[in-house]
Enzyme design. Sequence first.
Site, short mmCIF file in Angstrom:
data_model
loop_
_atom_site.label_atom_id
_atom_site.label_comp_id
_atom_site.label_asym_id
_atom_site.label_seq_id
_atom_site.Cartn_x
_atom_site.Cartn_y
_atom_site.Cartn_z
N LYS A 1 0.84 -1.20 0.00
CA LYS A 1 0.00 0.00 0.00
C LYS A 1 0.87 1.25 0.00
O LYS A 1 1.83 1.34 0.77
CB LYS A 1 -0.90 0.02 1.24
CG LYS A 1 -2.08 -0.90 1.14
CD LYS A 1 -3.08 -0.66 2.25
CE LYS A 1 -4.21 -1.66 2.18
NZ LYS A 1 -5.07 -1.49 1.00
N ARG B 1 -11.09 -10.75 -0.33
CA ARG B 1 -12.00 -11.62 -1.10
C ARG B 1 -11.49 -13.06 -1.14
O ARG B 1 -12.28 -13.99 -1.26
CB ARG B 1 -12.20 -11.04 -2.49
CG ARG B 1 -10.97 -10.99 -3.34
CD ARG B 1 -11.07 -10.02 -4.50
NE ARG B 1 -11.02 -8.62 -4.06
CZ ARG B 1 -11.16 -7.58 -4.87
NH1 ARG B 1 -11.37 -7.75 -6.16
NH2 ARG B 1 -11.10 -6.34 -4.39
N1 BES Z 1 -8.49 -3.56 3.16
C1 BES Z 1 -8.61 -2.98 1.89
C2 BES Z 1 -9.87 -2.14 1.71
C3 BES Z 1 -10.03 -0.95 2.62
C4 BES Z 1 -9.87 0.33 2.15
C5 BES Z 1 -10.46 -1.11 3.92
C6 BES Z 1 -10.06 1.42 2.95
C7 BES Z 1 -10.64 -0.01 4.75
C8 BES Z 1 -10.47 1.25 4.26
C9 BES Z 1 -8.61 -4.06 0.81
O1 BES Z 1 -7.95 -5.24 1.11
C10 BES Z 1 -7.91 -3.48 -0.37
O2 BES Z 1 -6.75 -3.21 -0.25
N2 BES Z 1 -8.66 -3.28 -1.44
C11 BES Z 1 -8.12 -2.74 -2.63
C12 BES Z 1 -8.37 -3.74 -3.73
C13 BES Z 1 -7.70 -3.46 -5.02
C14 BES Z 1 -6.21 -3.63 -4.91
C15 BES Z 1 -8.24 -4.41 -6.04
C16 BES Z 1 -8.85 -1.44 -2.90
O3 BES Z 1 -10.04 -1.36 -2.71
O4 BES Z 1 -8.18 -0.49 -3.29
ZN ZN Z 2 -5.88 -5.22 0.71
#
Ligand code: BES
Ligand code: ZN
Length: 469
Positions: free
Chosen positions: A250, A323
């Site tokens: 991230k 997921r």
């Molecule tokens: N844990 C995150 C989603 C999230 C975002 C939770 C903000 C809480 C606050 C999830 O695992 C994630 O990283 N999702 C990505 C997916 C993408 C890489 C396909 C996203 O939504 O950006």
């Molecule tokens: Zn994630």
Amino acid sequence: MKILYTTTGNVKKLNLIPFFESENPLVFKEISVNPTLFSGKKDTTFVMEQAGNIFLFIGLGKTADYKSIQTSFRRISAKQSNLFDREAALFFATEIKENEIEAAISGLWLGTYQLGHYKKELKKNPLLADDFSLEIVSDSTVEKAVERGFKIAKAQIETYNLVDLPPNKVTPDFLAQWAKSAGEKYGFEVTVFGREKAIDLGLHAFTAVGKGSVNEPQFIIMEYQPSEAKKHIGLVGKGITFDTGGLNIKTAGMVHMKCDMAGGAAVLGAMQLIADLKLPYRVTAIVPACVNSVDAHSFLPSDVIGSYSGKSIEIIDTDAEGRLILADGLSYLIKNYKPETIIDIATLTGSSVATFGNECGALFTNNEALSKKIQETGAKIGERLWPLPLWDSYKSDIESEIADVKNYSGKPVAGAISAAKFLEFFTENHTAWAHLDIAGVSFIDDEFAKTKHATAFGVYLIANFIENL
Ligand code: BES
Ligand code: ZN
Ligand code: ZN
């Protein structure tokens, strides 16, 4: 805290008097208040002192709504705790309804929660003292609503703790131990699979995500089976105790990712509440818990992994990990337990936050009746949800050239929907499955702290949905 119920109620050092908005001047015992000073408007309070006693009038508005009553009371115990000494009286007029009493009590108790878990000196809220006495004064029978209010808040505070505590404390094992002790205390069975057992069972999508962490993944199963259960409900909650993104690390917002187990924590809190309220429903809940970390052992973008369902998954992005663990959670639940209704809850996508902000969670289901019921429950208790489509035209987003499915479309659009489509792929065409994406509503900034913190979104939503089935 000790609770006393009376009908007459003598004035105490501190008196809490909720009051509906009215054009008529407020009259309480010998006190009357000029309507220009206080008329009971929502989110207002009025404090006065008489003969050494404090009277705190709490505005409920014309038509009270659950969330604002709860927040008003939470505000009082959280921000005016200096008013509380050893005792207080809380006066419920006869026109106050049971659910409003429940909201008031749960708010009062939620206000005792503090974030300073690691502070050397933290002053406990006076309400938490064993000998603090709360006298509840009402001419109607309010015991049931009061008890419910406390049970709800207690479960929600457990969830606050699990989400707000840091990820070096809240590991997958910590969640497993929490489940075991709650199971013993409230009466549900808990089974936990570690890494080896999970691999043996074929939970390969789950174990792939946890590969990069020294903290062993824990697949937590909870079974609440009262005698003469009316229906069987299945729950799955995302339990990523920290989401670094994995090798697709991230670049923004990682500091908040201890909240990535908020769906799992909501399921844990809901199980406590369901058992505490002794709901006559069979509930089977799964919280796949692991850490999405960066390490030589981490799973790789472009890996192809297996899953409990037998379907192969191409990993496009290791940050789309939630997921994967939910897929195995759902498959395992459906294959081994066959619940009639299934809800999964997860901080799944940034896309749902981009769509709804902090106002509501995203709701996905093909079952109209289920959709209506969940939305109604949420609206009633101030945990709102709004539907997004699961149209099959979105399926192409997760079609893989080399495996049965891929975990990310690779496109920066419709992220919450393609994530939901991915989950749907593992639900074996179950006819009563709903997915709640709570990324925007489970960990927020609000008036109760200087930092983002847990909301326990989902705890009461799930329990209340079940009890009204
Ligand atoms: N844990 C995150 C989603 C999230 C975002 C939770 C903000 C809480 C606050 C999830 O695992 C994630 O990283 N999702 C990505 C997916 C993408 C890489 C396909 C996203 O939504 O950006
Ligand atoms: Zn994630
Ligand atoms: Zn995540």
